[in-house]
Structure formats: structure tokens, C-alpha cells
Design an enzyme around this catalytic site. Structure first.
Site, PDB file in Angstrom:
ATOM      1  N   LYS A  10       0.841  -1.208   0.000  1.00 38.94           N
ATOM      2  CA  LYS A  10       0.000   0.000   0.000  1.00 38.94           C
ATOM      3  C   LYS A  10       0.874   1.256   0.000  1.00 38.94           C
ATOM      4  CE  LYS A  10      -0.247  -0.133   5.040  1.00 38.94           C
ATOM      5  NZ  LYS A  10      -0.980  -0.697   6.186  1.00 38.94           N
ATOM      6  N   TYR A  23      15.195  30.791   8.017  1.00 39.26           N
ATOM      7  CA  TYR A  23      13.983  31.513   8.418  1.00 39.26           C
ATOM      8  C   TYR A  23      13.869  31.588   9.937  1.00 39.26           C
ATOM      9  CZ  TYR A  23      12.043  31.294   3.682  1.00 39.26           C
ATOM     10  OH  TYR A  23      11.808  31.437   2.345  1.00 39.26           O
ATOM     11  N   MET A  59      11.362  25.192   2.139  1.00 38.90           N
ATOM     12  CA  MET A  59      10.516  24.423   1.231  1.00 38.90           C
ATOM     13  C   MET A  59      11.326  23.495   0.329  1.00 38.90           C
ATOM     14  SD  MET A  59       7.648  25.736  -1.500  1.00 38.90           S
ATOM     15  CE  MET A  59       6.661  26.609  -0.289  1.00 38.90           C
ATOM     16  N   ARG A  96     -10.916   0.070  14.813  1.00 38.25           N
ATOM     17  CA  ARG A  96     -10.826   0.856  13.579  1.00 38.25           C
ATOM     18  C   ARG A  96     -11.712   0.094  12.609  1.00 38.25           C
ATOM     19  NH1 ARG A  96      -4.985   1.649  10.868  1.00 38.25           N
ATOM     20  NH2 ARG A  96      -5.467  -0.456  10.251  1.00 38.25           N
TER      21      ARG A  96
HETATM   22  C1  LIG Z   1      -0.260  -1.677   6.826  1.00 33.79           C
HETATM   23  C2  LIG Z   1      -0.873  -2.946   7.256  1.00 33.79           C
HETATM   24  C3  LIG Z   1      -0.090  -4.069   7.554  1.00 33.79           C
HETATM   25  C4  LIG Z   1       1.409  -4.032   7.587  1.00 33.79           C
HETATM   26  O1  LIG Z   1       1.840  -3.456   8.789  1.00 33.79           O
HETATM   27  P1  LIG Z   1       3.396  -3.376   9.108  1.00 33.79           P
HETATM   28  O2  LIG Z   1       3.451  -2.887  10.501  1.00 33.79           O
HETATM   29  O3  LIG Z   1       3.949  -2.389   8.137  1.00 33.79           O
HETATM   30  O4  LIG Z   1       3.936  -4.726   8.898  1.00 33.79           O
HETATM   31  C5  LIG Z   1      -0.720  -5.250   7.827  1.00 33.79           C
HETATM   32  N1  LIG Z   1      -2.059  -5.335   7.843  1.00 33.79           N
HETATM   33  C6  LIG Z   1      -2.844  -4.278   7.590  1.00 33.79           C
HETATM   34  C7  LIG Z   1      -4.307  -4.426   7.627  1.00 33.79           C
HETATM   35  C8  LIG Z   1      -2.287  -3.045   7.301  1.00 33.79           C
HETATM   36  O5  LIG Z   1      -3.063  -1.994   7.041  1.00 33.79           O
END
Ligand SMILES: *Cc1c(COP(=O)(O)O)cnc(C)c1O
Length: 387
Positions: A35, A270, A318, A133
């Protein structure tokens, strides 16, 4: 080309080695979590490398990320786990993408897409065992209603997986993960009792995979940050390399625009937030907060040149930062590349930067801007520039 002025170098050999390392530690299938553009490392090259090294599943958050994999011709089983009602489930089914399910509303849309396309959806049911969640929760009848609904539709859907996500797997001294596992077993047996035994069970992220017994790995581990050679939590679990033999894959480099001598008492950047205590040489490096370097980075980090550190001076701008090259006439000159993080030669690590910015390595690697070019190598990193 301006894109040669700073770049992220991704060592695919390190990613492959990390997948192999985890395969040695588990009997479960390895799902490579790709992802967020593979945590900023580039989804397609990382996915290909992970599969070649032995990962047999891919996981994305968004459906469009899974679609991207399919469009690139990557065919291994792939789960998209963040797909709200309204997503293009017909496209998902046509591309043979597994979908995570966490509500009746969502499942009914997926089933509609199934009947429209004539393709039986492959689903992974997400249950909320403590994270609060995503996932179905067994309070207020949500879970029992879901089970009844699923039973009534069972000829139209393939229950491929049951899964959950841990909230505190990076804290080895809490019982929370064990408690989540206990709750998970309850969901699992209720699903079985409903005659809906899933083919695969998956609960572990990197932290759980690295710290828990193989018996807790179930049938698939979802391996994310560890695959990129980073520790889920350096403070709690130790450095990824020292504790787990994993190797960071990302190195960030940027060119020095200018080197100049600056006298003691000068206020740099800055806000004039840092006043030089001695005469020194400053290097101006072409990387700033628009590239993903947090503005609140401190002089606890900076860049390095062949392993010699040059701490940040003053605020991050920046597009540029200033670094302290020291009082002695520097060997560094305009046009040289500075290693910002991830070199293997004694400079700053991604975790050093994360600590200095009061964040975590996950955020740092995913926030590097798209305008910073990704350069890939199959070779071992030697800390030297590749351009
Ligand atoms: C991002 C994610 C993972 C991986 O987590 P890591 O800590 O990066 O290994 C696994 N399962 C779900 C549902 C995630 O969203």
C-alpha cells in the site's frame, strides 16, 4: 534534468533478502504489503521483487492500488482491504482482486457486482478484535446479523479469509495482542459453526510476525515495514538489522548547491532560529519540506558525506536545508551528493530522522514526495552515489 538533483535509491536486493529472511522465520504464506506506493518505495518494482523472493500474496489498502498491480500484469492473489461502499467492485471482480469485507452494506454491493459480472467474489472478512478501527464488531448484533446475511448468500460468495489487525503488536510486554488473539478465536469458531470455514486466516503484521511464535502466524502473515528493512518500533523491538537481520532498502540523496564559509554569530535560515557558535562552513542541500523532509526536523539529524555527518542548521525550507560542514576547509563541494538517510556507512538512519522529527519510520518513507525520483538497483548499496 532537474530530477537528477535528488533521488531516492531503492535497493531491491535488500527487499528480496528481507522477504527471504521472513520466509525462514515462518511457515505461513507471506503477503507483501505494498500500500501507499509500497511505503514510498514504488509499488510495481517492489511487488515484482517480493514475489520473486517468495511472497505469494500482495496486499493494498485502496482498490486502485490493487488495480495498478493487475494493470502491470501482476497476477498473484491480491487483497484490497480498504474498499468502502461505492467502490468499483465490478472492476475488482473482473481483475480477480480479493476484497476485505467489514459490513453487510459493503458485502451486498460486492454481491451485486458478482451477479452483474457473473464472477463469484472472493472475500476476506475483517473482524475487530480490539483495534476499534475497521472490521465487524460483535457488539450490537453486528456480527450475528452479518453471519445470518452471509449464510443466506453463501452460494454467491467465496469466503477466502478471516482476518484481524493488532493495535499494539509492537509492544511485546502487553497482553493486548494475546487478548486480541483470544477474541479472534471466538469469531473464528462462530464462523466455522455457521458452516463458513475460511480457507485462510491472517492476523500478523510485521511486529507480530517478528515477535510472536510461529503458531500465531496462522496461514498468512501481512509483512509491511519489515520488508522495507525497518523496525516496527526501534525503541521497543530494537533496530531492524541488529534484532532481525533485516536491511533498509531506501536511501535518500540530494545535491549540494553551495558551500560557503560563515562567521560565528550568524543566524541561519527563516526565523534565525539557530545562531552559529563558531565560524564554520555551511552546505546548502537541495531538499526541503516540499520533498517530504519534516519542517520540524532538528540538528539531531542532517546529512552525511561518505559517512561523515553534517548536522542540520536552522529551519528546513521548502526546497532546501543548510548543514554544518565544520570549521576545517571542507572536502565537500557544490555538486556533490549528500546522503540524507539510509546510507550504510555511518550516516543518519531513517529511524534517526524519525526520532528527530517525533514521528515513525513509516511516516517518513511514505511522505517522500513524488517529485523525488525513485532509482532502482539490484546491487548492494555502498553509500556512494549512483548518478
Ligand atoms: C499496513 C498494514 C499491515 C502491515 O503493517 P506493518 O506494521 O507495516 O507490517 C498489515 N495489515 C494491515 C491491515 C495493514 O493496514
Amino acid at each position: 534534468m532537474s530530477s537528477n538533483l535528488r533521488f531516492v535509491q531503492i535497493n531491491l536486493a535488500a527487499i528480496a533478502a528481507n522477504v527471504k529472511t521472513i520466509k525462514h522465520r515462518t511457515t505461513a504464506d507471506v503477503l507483501a504489503v505494498v500500500k501507499a506506493d509500497a511505503y514510498g518505495h514504488g509499488i510495481i518494482p517492489v511487488a515484482r521483487t517480493a514475489i520473486q523472493a517468495g511472497a505469494s500474496w500482495l496486499g493494498t489498502a485502496l482498490l486502485e492500488e490493487a488495480v495498478q498491480l493487475r494493470k502491470a500484469g501482476i497476477e498473484v492473489p491480491t487483497i484490497a482491504w480498504l474498499t468502502p461502499p461505492g467502490d468499483d467492485f465490478e472492476a475488482a471482480l473482473k481483475l480477480n482482486i480479493d476484497l476485505s469485507v467489514s459490513s453487510i452494506v459493503q458485502l451486498s454491493e460486492i454481491l451485486d457486482a458478482g451477479s452483474k459480472t457473473g464472477i463469484k467474489p472472493r472475500i476476506h472478512i475483517e473482524v475487530d478484535t480490539g483495534m476499534r478501527r475497521g472490521g465487524i464488531l460483535n457488539t450490537y448484533n453486528d456480527w450475528s446479523d452479518f453471519l445470518l446475511y452471509l449464510q443466506s448468500k453463501q452460494e454467491h460468495v467465496h469466503v477466502v479469509g478471516l482476518w484481524t489487525h493488532f493495535a499494539r503488536a509492537d509492544e511485546p510486554n502487553t497482553q493486548c495482542t494475546q487478548e486480541q488473539l483470544n477474541v479472534f478465536e471466538q469469531y473464528s469458531s462462530e464462523l466455522q459453526d455457521a458452516g463458513l470455514a475460511p480457507e485462510f486466516i491472517h492476523v500478523c503484521n510485521s511486529a507480530a510476525t517478528l515477535t510472536r511464535d510461529v503458531s500465531d502466524h496462522k496461514s498468512i502473515v501481512r509483512f509491511g515495514i519489515g520488508m522495507y528493512g525497518l523496525s516496527p518500533d526501534r525503541g521497543m523491538l530494537g533496530d531492524a538489522t541488529d534484532s532481525f537481520g533485516l536491511r533498509p532498502a531506501m536511501q535518500l540523496k540530494a545535491k549540494v548547491v553551495q558551500v560557503k564559509k560563515v562567521s560565528k554569530g550568524s543566524a541561519v535560515g527563516y526565523g534565525g532560529t539557530q545562531v552559529l557558535k563558531e565560524d564554520t562552513h555551511l552546505g546548502v542541500v537541495m531538499l526541503g519540506y516540499s520533498d517530504g523532509i519534516p519542517r520540524h526536523a532538528t540538528s539531531a539529524v542532517g546529512v552525511s558525506f561518505n559517512g561523515v555527518k553534517a548536522p542540520l542548521v536552522g529551519r528546513v525550507s521548502m526546497d532546501q536545508i543548510s548543514v554544518d560542514l565544520g570549521a576545517a576547509t571542507p572536502t565537500v563541494k557544490a555538486g556533490d551528493f549528500a546522503t540524507v538517510f539510509g546510507g550504510v556507512d555511518g550516516g543518519y538512519s531513517i529511524d534517526d530522522w524519525a526520532n528527530a522529527c517525533k514521528t515513525i519510520n513509516y511516516e517518513l518513507v511514505t511522505r517522500i514526495a513524488r517529485r523525488v525520483r525513485r532509482v532502482y538497483s539490484e546491487e548492494e548499496m555502498d553509500g556512494a552515489g549512483v548518478l
